[in-house]
Design an enzyme around this catalytic site. Structure first.
Site, PDB file in Angstrom:
ATOM      1  N   TRP A 358     100.216  72.977  39.005  1.00 51.93           N
ATOM      2  CA  TRP A 358     100.731  71.744  38.384  1.00 51.93           C
ATOM      3  C   TRP A 358     101.824  72.085  37.374  1.00 51.93           C
ATOM      4  O   TRP A 358     102.577  71.221  36.944  1.00 51.93           O
ATOM      5  CB  TRP A 358      99.602  70.947  37.705  1.00 51.93           C
ATOM      6  N   ASP A 359     101.943  73.365  37.025  1.00 53.09           N
ATOM      7  CA  ASP A 359     102.977  73.827  36.105  1.00 53.09           C
ATOM      8  C   ASP A 359     104.362  73.303  36.519  1.00 53.09           C
ATOM      9  O   ASP A 359     105.203  72.983  35.687  1.00 53.09           O
ATOM     10  CB  ASP A 359     103.056  75.369  36.099  1.00 53.09           C
ATOM     11  N   GLU A 489      90.668  74.200  29.855  1.00 45.29           N
ATOM     12  CA  GLU A 489      89.684  74.792  30.767  1.00 45.29           C
ATOM     13  C   GLU A 489      88.513  75.423  30.024  1.00 45.29           C
ATOM     14  O   GLU A 489      87.641  76.032  30.634  1.00 45.29           O
ATOM     15  CB  GLU A 489      90.369  75.835  31.659  1.00 45.29           C
ATOM     16  N   LYS A 601      91.675  75.351  24.732  1.00 45.25           N
ATOM     17  CA  LYS A 601      92.532  76.414  25.275  1.00 45.25           C
ATOM     18  C   LYS A 601      94.001  76.003  25.235  1.00 45.25           C
ATOM     19  O   LYS A 601      94.877  76.787  24.888  1.00 45.25           O
ATOM     20  CB  LYS A 601      92.121  76.695  26.716  1.00 45.25           C
ATOM     21  N   GLN A 602      94.264  74.773  25.628  1.00 44.19           N
ATOM     22  CA  GLN A 602      95.664  74.335  25.708  1.00 44.19           C
ATOM     23  C   GLN A 602      95.723  72.825  25.517  1.00 44.19           C
ATOM     24  O   GLN A 602      94.728  72.135  25.732  1.00 44.19           O
ATOM     25  CB  GLN A 602      96.268  74.731  27.043  1.00 44.19           C
TER      26      GLN A 602
END
Ligand code: BGC
Length: 768
Positions: A358-359, A489, A601-602
């Site tokens: 998906w980046d 995640e 995480k992000q």
């Protein structure tokens, strides 16, 4: 690897002094490529120390049998890997009978340079062999942007203190294994080894996927810069073709070998034409000659930089960092072939399989859209359009029906490759990014025709997915989405992830908006689309029931959307209070401890607010930023850029700059201790966004209006960048005291500058 060994330089990545501990890291950092193929910066001569040999060809992959601890129904059978391809760069060198190997000789004055302005890699050093001979070596290598199946090497050796013989043994080696095979299998079958006059090739094919590749080399020799004809001995082994040339030298002489290499693949040729194609590529390269080829290379990189460059004054390391990111993105993807995409490691390593994530839609499209012609971003969208059938099959395998599509988390050809249940089955937010990519493209380019011709089918299939994936909760009297993993995640199987629910609702609404637009403006197409997708207006009413009644976890007291149900039950301790020795938590903590913790995480809720920033007030952004930023560990390379952009838009420039630094030199300074595995290519697009969207404040929302809100970090004197906006090339310059725009086109461009309408006159400088 030792940190900080890369010399600061505005246009080049430079390493001085030979340190065997840095070899693998440098092989990643100095990688070269042209969007169609690429290779790690391995030495041409043999090296017996620790090295990671890698050459890769875009679109050539192998379905490696899946390896998992415990099989779950629905897992894909294989993980498609980008293949480590035959090596055409190798030249074994022997000097008076002793092999040149930097691992066994004394190395002086070692310097390696990756010249990003001109697109070439060089090395120079003096080596003293165990037998006493000293040689001075100068090499240059590049992969041609203009002739995208071809590369060239120039390798000079000066005999410093001896007379005698230098033996060059250039080869093509097709006996290459992937570093990351699951079962130590060899993925290639060797079909044919063809010997010619100073040229030769090997044809091999991949097992299972049956891609055929012909790898050719062509050799030319010179002594003291004059071409010499030399005859060779040929060694044909199982999987390798080697030619051996003996050059007699006197003390002070310079012996040179030119080696041209090429891949021709069955993606582009009929199988019976492959060998003649690769051989004529290298023959043409030789006829043009190394210098001429290099000249065209320099010109082509010059053209790329005209619209891609970001200039930062007053901070060489920042300048080097941003150019490195832009350079690597261009080396990975040029946008001319809709079958190719942008692997998270590009052609610099094997982790992540070189596959598409998906980046691409969430991070890379803005970069390619603004620095290249619109056709490039369109090719990225076509890649997914062409894989729609597989995305529908993928959803069917998981029990969805009626043409609902679930795009894979990781893919090469449209089929899912990922095989961890919490990601494969649960990280479904990726489907939203597919639609966001289209939305972003249409806002920026105004090319709604793309939606009419292709995009709408993807949008409908994804709306169908969300409609089926949500379920009505009687307890809440709302629609909920259960059992997902958000972009964060570090927690799985959660309910009502804000980001996922938001995208699901938005995707349905956007689908209905697009259908209405098509109905009103393209009636014939509307009928065609309903027919092709078996869609009825009644079905869209069912979708809207879900989007109109979507549930979002919200805390009344804090006035914030929660990342997921029950998020506030967690013990909230800011990251700054964690001992340094416990970071990064993904290396220091057990997985269960991570799962239970509050650490993110992000960017997750903030990722959603970034994508739809126009729908939130500044106060809402501030509140959410203040809650989530302190508990985000940014252990994904995709995270700091989003926080940097949001921080800039809520006027927190020091924070924006701090996050920017984390993203821009992530690989050059090896923050995550893993650059030896390859570079983080997709997050490099995030670094570009941090400057253009973050500091520059560039946005284009649904109304299609280009807007800027330029700010500058205290640490910089000035910065400037260029964008291609609907064919108009616009340069933006911001210093501590000035803001200027140049519209290098014949059209007047309307834009918003700090929320006020401005008309940029054609071909003129505009000073704010
Ligand atoms: C991130 C994903 C990303 C992948 C590839 C993971 O670490 O969490 O969001 O798609 O890397 O870049």
């Amino acid at each position: 690897m030792n940190k900080d060994y890369i010399m600061p330089n505005e246009w080049s990545i430079i390493e001085e002094g030979f340190n065997d501990e840095n070899v693998k890291a440098s092989e990643s950092l100095f990688s070269i490529g042209n969007g169609s193929m690429g290779q790690r910066a391995n030495f041409e001569e043999n090296y017996s120390g620790a090295t990671f040999q890698g050459s890769y060809i875009g679109g050539i992959y192998y379905p490696d049998k899946t390896r998992v601890g415990w099989w779950k129904n629905g897992y894909p059978e294989y993980f498609a890997k980008v293949l480590n391809a035959p090596n055409w760069i190798g030249i074994q060198i022997s000097i008076n009978g002793t092999e040149l190997d930097l691992n066994t000789c004394k190395v002086l004055n070692f310097k390696r340079e990756l010249n990003m302005k001109e697109g070439w890699l060089s090395r120079s050093f003096i080596a003293e062999l165990s037998s006493g001979e000293q040689v001075e070596v100068n090499t240059k290598r590049f992969i041609s942007v203009d002739f995208n199946e071809t590369g060239a090497i120039e390798y000079h050796i000066k005999a410093i203190n001896f007379s005698g013989e230098i033996i060059f043994s250039p080869y093509v080696d097709a006996g290459i294994m992937n570093e990351d095979t699951n079962y130590d299998e060899f993925f290639w079958e060797i079909l044919e080894i063809v010997e010619g006059e100073n040229s030769g090739c090997i044809q091999s094919k991949t097992l299972k996927t049956e891609f055929h590749v012909s790898t050719a080399m062509q050799i030319q020799l010179a002594l003291n810069n004059k071409e010499i004809s030399a005859s060779h001995k040929t060694i044909v082994e199982d999987k390798k073709l080697t030619y051996t040339y003996i050059v007699e030298v006197n003390k002070g002489d310079i012996a040179t070998i030119y080696k041209y290499g090429s891949y021709a693949t069955s993606l582009n040729y009929k199988i019976e034409d492959l060998n003649s194609a690769s051989l004529s590529n290298v023959q043409n390269a030789k006829e043009l000659g190394f210098e001429k080829l290099l000249e065209t290379q320099i010109k082509s990189w010059g053209i790329i930089w005209e619209t891609a460059d970001i200039v930062i004054e007053g901070d060489v390391k920042a300048q080097q960092g941003i150019r490195f990111n832009i350079f690597q993105l261009n080396q990975t993807y040029m946008g001319t072939d809709a079958r190719l995409n942008i692997g998270p490691k590009g052609f610099t390593g094997e982790k992540y399989g070189g596959s598409t994530y998906w980046d691409t839609e969430a991070y890379c499209i803005p970069f390619y859209m603004a620095t290249k012609d619109a056709s490039v971003a369109k090719n990225l969208l076509m890649y997914r359009y062409n894989q729609l059938g597989k995305a529908i099959e993928n959803a069917e395998k998981l029990g969805f029906k009626n043409g609902a599509a679930l795009y894979p988390m990781v893919t090469m050809n449209g089929e899912e490759c990922h095989n961890e249940w919490e990601i494969t089955f649960e990280e479904i937010h990726r489907n939203g990014a597919m639609v966001y990519g289209i939305y972003n493209y249409v806002n920026y380019t105004k090319d709604f025709d793309y939606v009419v011709k292709n995009g709408i089918e993807v949008i409908i299939a994804i709306a169908r997915f969300w409609h089926q994936r949500a379920n009505y909760s009687a307890a809440k009297d709302k629609y909920v989405i259960l059992g997902v993993t958000g972009p964060n995640e570090y927690e799985n199987n959660i309910n009502n992830n804000f980001y996922t629910n938001y995208l699901a609702k938005w995707c349905i609404e956007y689908a209905v908006d697009c259908l209405n637009k098509v109905k009103h403006n393209y009636l014939e197409d509307f009928k065609r689309i309903l027919d092709k997708t078996n869609l009825t207006i009644e079905e869209t009413y069912q979708w809207l029931k879900v989007s109109d009644n979507m549930y979002f976890p919200f805390d009344e007291e804090k006035q914030i959307y929660l990342q997921q149900d029950c998020f506030l039950d967690k013990e909230i301790i800011p990251v700054k209070d964690l001992p340094k020795s416990e970071r990064p938590i993904n290396q220091k903590w057990s997985w269960d401890r991570i799962l239970r913790s509050c650490y993110i995480k992000q960017a997750d809720v903030l990722q959603g607010m970034y994508l739809f920033e126009d729908r939130f007030s500044k106060e809402e952004l501030e509140r959410h930023f203040d809650f989530y930023e302190p508990i985000t560990v940014h252990e994904s390379s995709l995270s700091p850029c989003v926080h940097s952009i949001l921080a800039a838009s809520i006027d927190r420039m020091p924070k924006a700059y701090e996050q920017y630094l984390r993203t821009s030199r992530l690989d050059l300074d090896d923050y995550n201790h893993e650059v030896h595995e390859g570079c983080h290519i997709t997050s490099m697009a995030g670094t570009w966004m941090s400057v253009v969207q973050g500091f520059g404040g560039m946005r284009v929302w649904e109304d299609g209006i280009l807007s800027f809100n330029p700010q500058i970090p205290e640490e910089w004197k000035s910065y400037s960048f260029t964008i291609n906006f609907r064919g108009s090339i616009i340069k933006v310059y911001k210093s501590q005291t000035e803001c200027k725009f140049v519209n290098k086109s014949d059209n007047e461009v309307k834009m918003l500058l700090n929320n006020k309408e401005v008309l940029l006159p054609p071909n003129k400088l505009f000073i704010v």
